[in-house]
Write an enzyme that holds these catalytic residues in place. Structure first.
Site, PDB file in Angstrom:
ATOM      1  N   ARG A  63     -12.897 -27.073   1.419  1.00  0.00           N
ATOM      2  CA  ARG A  63     -12.533 -28.497   1.350  1.00  0.00           C
ATOM      3  C   ARG A  63     -13.454 -29.382   2.173  1.00  0.00           C
ATOM      4  O   ARG A  63     -13.601 -30.567   1.892  1.00  0.00           O
ATOM      5  CB  ARG A  63     -11.094 -28.686   1.833  1.00  0.00           C
ATOM      6  CG  ARG A  63     -10.048 -28.112   0.890  1.00  0.00           C
ATOM      7  CD  ARG A  63      -8.653 -28.469   1.350  1.00  0.00           C
ATOM      8  NE  ARG A  63      -7.640 -28.020   0.412  1.00  0.00           N
ATOM      9  CZ  ARG A  63      -6.352 -28.277   0.518  1.00  0.00           C
ATOM     10  NH1 ARG A  63      -5.913 -29.016   1.531  1.00  0.00           N
ATOM     11  NH2 ARG A  63      -5.497 -27.820  -0.378  1.00  0.00           N
ATOM     12  N   LYS A 171      -3.247 -10.518   0.655  1.00  0.00           N
ATOM     13  CA  LYS A 171      -1.850 -10.483   1.073  1.00  0.00           C
ATOM     14  C   LYS A 171      -1.604 -11.656   2.020  1.00  0.00           C
ATOM     15  O   LYS A 171      -2.575 -12.191   2.574  1.00  0.00           O
ATOM     16  CB  LYS A 171      -1.499  -9.146   1.725  1.00  0.00           C
ATOM     17  CG  LYS A 171      -1.906  -8.963   3.186  1.00  0.00           C
ATOM     18  CD  LYS A 171      -1.396  -7.654   3.706  1.00  0.00           C
ATOM     19  CE  LYS A 171      -1.584  -7.558   5.209  1.00  0.00           C
ATOM     20  NZ  LYS A 171      -0.599  -8.274   5.973  1.00  0.00           N
ATOM     21  N   HIS A 201      -6.246  -3.971   2.503  1.00  0.00           N
ATOM     22  CA  HIS A 201      -7.482  -3.411   3.060  1.00  0.00           C
ATOM     23  C   HIS A 201      -7.298  -1.998   3.610  1.00  0.00           C
ATOM     24  O   HIS A 201      -8.261  -1.250   3.738  1.00  0.00           O
ATOM     25  CB  HIS A 201      -8.042  -4.336   4.141  1.00  0.00           C
ATOM     26  CG  HIS A 201      -7.234  -4.376   5.405  1.00  0.00           C
ATOM     27  ND1 HIS A 201      -6.187  -5.234   5.588  1.00  0.00           N
ATOM     28  CD2 HIS A 201      -7.325  -3.643   6.535  1.00  0.00           C
ATOM     29  CE1 HIS A 201      -5.672  -5.050   6.785  1.00  0.00           C
ATOM     30  NE2 HIS A 201      -6.338  -4.089   7.378  1.00  0.00           N
ATOM     31  N   GLU A 239       0.154  -1.231  17.261  1.00  0.00           N
ATOM     32  CA  GLU A 239      -0.868  -2.127  17.787  1.00  0.00           C
ATOM     33  C   GLU A 239      -0.594  -2.463  19.251  1.00  0.00           C
ATOM     34  O   GLU A 239       0.557  -2.561  19.671  1.00  0.00           O
ATOM     35  CB  GLU A 239      -0.907  -3.416  16.970  1.00  0.00           C
ATOM     36  CG  GLU A 239      -1.188  -3.203  15.487  1.00  0.00           C
ATOM     37  CD  GLU A 239      -1.118  -4.498  14.692  1.00  0.00           C
ATOM     38  OE1 GLU A 239      -2.054  -5.305  14.805  1.00  0.00           O
ATOM     39  OE2 GLU A 239      -0.115  -4.706  13.996  1.00  0.00           O
ATOM     40  N   HIS A 263       1.198  -1.947   4.054  1.00  0.00           N
ATOM     41  CA  HIS A 263       0.386  -0.860   4.609  1.00  0.00           C
ATOM     42  C   HIS A 263       1.140   0.464   4.657  1.00  0.00           C
ATOM     43  O   HIS A 263       0.665   1.490   4.180  1.00  0.00           O
ATOM     44  CB  HIS A 263      -0.089  -1.221   6.013  1.00  0.00           C
ATOM     45  CG  HIS A 263      -0.980  -2.420   6.073  1.00  0.00           C
ATOM     46  ND1 HIS A 263      -1.720  -2.850   4.997  1.00  0.00           N
ATOM     47  CD2 HIS A 263      -1.275  -3.275   7.083  1.00  0.00           C
ATOM     48  CE1 HIS A 263      -2.414  -3.922   5.343  1.00  0.00           C
ATOM     49  NE2 HIS A 263      -2.157  -4.194   6.592  1.00  0.00           N
ATOM     50  N   LYS A 364       4.089  -4.212  17.404  1.00  0.00           N
ATOM     51  CA  LYS A 364       3.070  -4.918  18.175  1.00  0.00           C
ATOM     52  C   LYS A 364       3.384  -4.828  19.665  1.00  0.00           C
ATOM     53  O   LYS A 364       4.507  -4.517  20.071  1.00  0.00           O
ATOM     54  CB  LYS A 364       2.995  -6.381  17.739  1.00  0.00           C
ATOM     55  CG  LYS A 364       2.474  -6.545  16.314  1.00  0.00           C
ATOM     56  CD  LYS A 364       2.256  -8.011  15.970  1.00  0.00           C
ATOM     57  CE  LYS A 364       1.632  -8.153  14.585  1.00  0.00           C
ATOM     58  NZ  LYS A 364       0.270  -7.601  14.528  1.00  0.00           N
TER      59      LYS A 364
END
Length: 498
Positions: A63, A171, A201, A239, A263, A364
């Site tokens: 944009r 996604k 991925h 993570e 995933h 996480k």
């Protein structure tokens, strides 16, 4: 025979696939992080390694009004920073000469009309790959804009020899089954299903791809890959980092929608699927869908017993530095009950795996970063090893590490030299010892999309089946009878799985 039992035998399936010809690669969202950090560095590596046709062109749309030279210079800096191979100035110059920036609004027909004119102009590649690296609410409008400009493929016969038009969709693909279904229908009104490439991925990572080869190219594993020998399967995507700057999105999604639905479910399908009839995309994706259809429709009460959700509070990292809790993160609602950790124990109720628990965990702000699949085999009888050894014989296990340190580990029990004792050992295969630099997931996925190979992409019915599972879990958690998320300190080990 050389060390490591390497016979030197190699069967190269990629060599049997026709090399992709030149294509126009259109990246919507060309000024975003995904384009800079993943897509353009992946295209640079493909060109450098001879896997991207040198006459391909890359058109990045955004944009903002930007000077084309400054835009390319920004991409050059991104390639130098994020490419796994570093920056070769000569290779970059070859790619940069093929990059064009075009200002345009995704809601404006003018952008799509200009793309149609470009594709029909002399000297332009006839084939086109459209990459929607934009926010999910723009997927539908972009697809409709392409179709209105005559760039869609809905209704086109599979044997049509017209130039191809393929659509890559990032996604998250919906936030529940209803929205995923609506988006599927919207995209399929514009593009044939075979031309829609829904990306995850994780499926482009080497160890994930190796699951098919490991299982079906080795006679030693397939006879053991069933309920008679497998006791438990554990799939972790954990993570160390918290949610960072994603609070606005994450607080409306949570761990189950953000990671479990895509995933972890994909890893489950590849682990539990039956041998496909062939290595063609539809045969493989058919078997993945069968796995999802074999998961029982648990009641809400049963799902609450089989699951655990957690939320990180204040804590500290390995170096003792303080970490703030989830509710203190930017753009997170005070008193939020959004889960940052989710665990689910389920079964695949078919002849191969009935009764074998599959435990999926993701979270996480934990004490480690690891993505892996652990296939734990049943313990051997301990009668021969009376006493403490008989009670402590460890199970044989096959560990498939996706990140970090990609590779495979096979654990076994062996005698301790010089002693009447048993200890656990491991055979290891490390990808890092085979190659200095592994291809990034986006490299493989972009190369496959250009070649028209949808094996590592997600089909519409697969997406909807995965959402059905997560929808039932979310409904069970939303019930007033459900316990709130357990609190775990940031930087701590994962909560105990159900």
């Amino acid at each position: 025979m050389r060390e490591g039992m390497d016979t030197g035998l190699r069967c190269d399936l990629d060599s049997e696939r026709p090399a992709p010809g030149p294509a126009m690669i259109v990246v919507f969202g060309g000024t975003g992080d995904l384009a800079r950090r993943k897509i353009v560095p992946a295209l640079y590596n493909l060109l450098r390694e001879g896997r991207l046709h040198p006459d391909s062109r890359i058109l990045c749309a955004g944009r903002r009004a930007l000077d084309p030279r400054e835009y390319r210079e920004g991409l050059r800096e991104a390639a130098a920073r994020f490419s796994r191979t570093g920056l070769d100035p000569a290779a970059w110059d070859r790619l940069a000469a093929r990059i064009e920036y075009r200002e345009g609004d995704l809601d404006s027909p003018a952008l799509y009309d200009s793309l149609a004119r470009t594709l029909s102009s002399p000297g332009s590649p006839a084939d086109a790959l459209f990459y929607l690296a934009v926010s999910p609410e723009q997927f539908g409008p972009a697809a409709r804009g392409l179709a209105r400009a005559g760039l869609g493929t809905a209704g086109r016969h599979p044997d049509d020899t017209a130039p191809y038009r393929r659509l890559i969709v990032e996604k998250p693909f919906g936030r529940d089954r209803a929205s995923a279904r609506a988006l599927n229908l919207e995209l399929q009104d514009c593009f044939a299903e075979r031309d829609i490439f829904r990306i995850d991925h994780y499926l482009g990572k080497e160890t994930v791809q190796n699951l098919l080869y490991l299982r079906f190219a080795n006679s030693v594993f397939e006879p053991l890959w069933n309920r008679r020998y497998v006791e438990r399967v554990e799939i972790d995507v954990l993570e160390e980092e918290g949610i960072g700057t994603r609070g606005g999105y994450y607080d409306g999604a949570g761990a189950a929608r953000d990671m479990l639905q895509n995933h972890l479910v994909q890893l489950l399908c590849l682990t539990a699927m039956e041998p496909p009839a062939g290595l063609d995309p539809e045969s493989i994706r058919d078997e993945k869908v069968k796995v999802l259809k074999s998961i029982p429709a648990y009641s809400p009460e049963e799902l609450r017993r089989r699951s655990l959700r957690g939320q990180y509070g204040a804590g500290s990292d390995a170096a003792g530095r303080p970490l703030r809790g989830y509710r203190e993160e930017d753009r997170v609602r005070p008193g939020s009950r959004t889960e940052t950790f989710a665990a689910l124990r389920l079964e695949v109720d078919n002849w191969r795996f009935a009764g074998v628990p599959f435990v999926l965990r993701t979270g996480k702000a934990l004490d480690r970063r690891v993505s892996e699949i652990r296939v734990l085999f049943r313990r051997p009888p301990g009668t021969l090893f009376q006493g403490s050894c008989g009670d402590r014989l460890g199970p044989n296990g096959l560990i498939l590490r996706i990140q970090p340190d990609e590779g495979l580990w096979l654990t076994f029990n062996a005698k301790v030299p010089g002693r009447a004792a048993v200890e656990s050992g491991a055979l290891r295969f490390s990808y890092r010892e085979k190659a200095d630099s592994l291809p990034e997931a986006y490299e493989r996925l972009l190369a496959d999309a250009l070649a028209g190979d949808s094996t590592l992409f997600i089909r519409s019915d697969e997406t909807e089946a995965a959402w059905s599972l997560v929808d039932r879990l979310e409904e069970a958690w939303a019930d007033p009878a459900a316990a709130p998320p357990v609190l775990y300190p940031a930087g701590s080990p994962p909560p105990a799985a159900p």
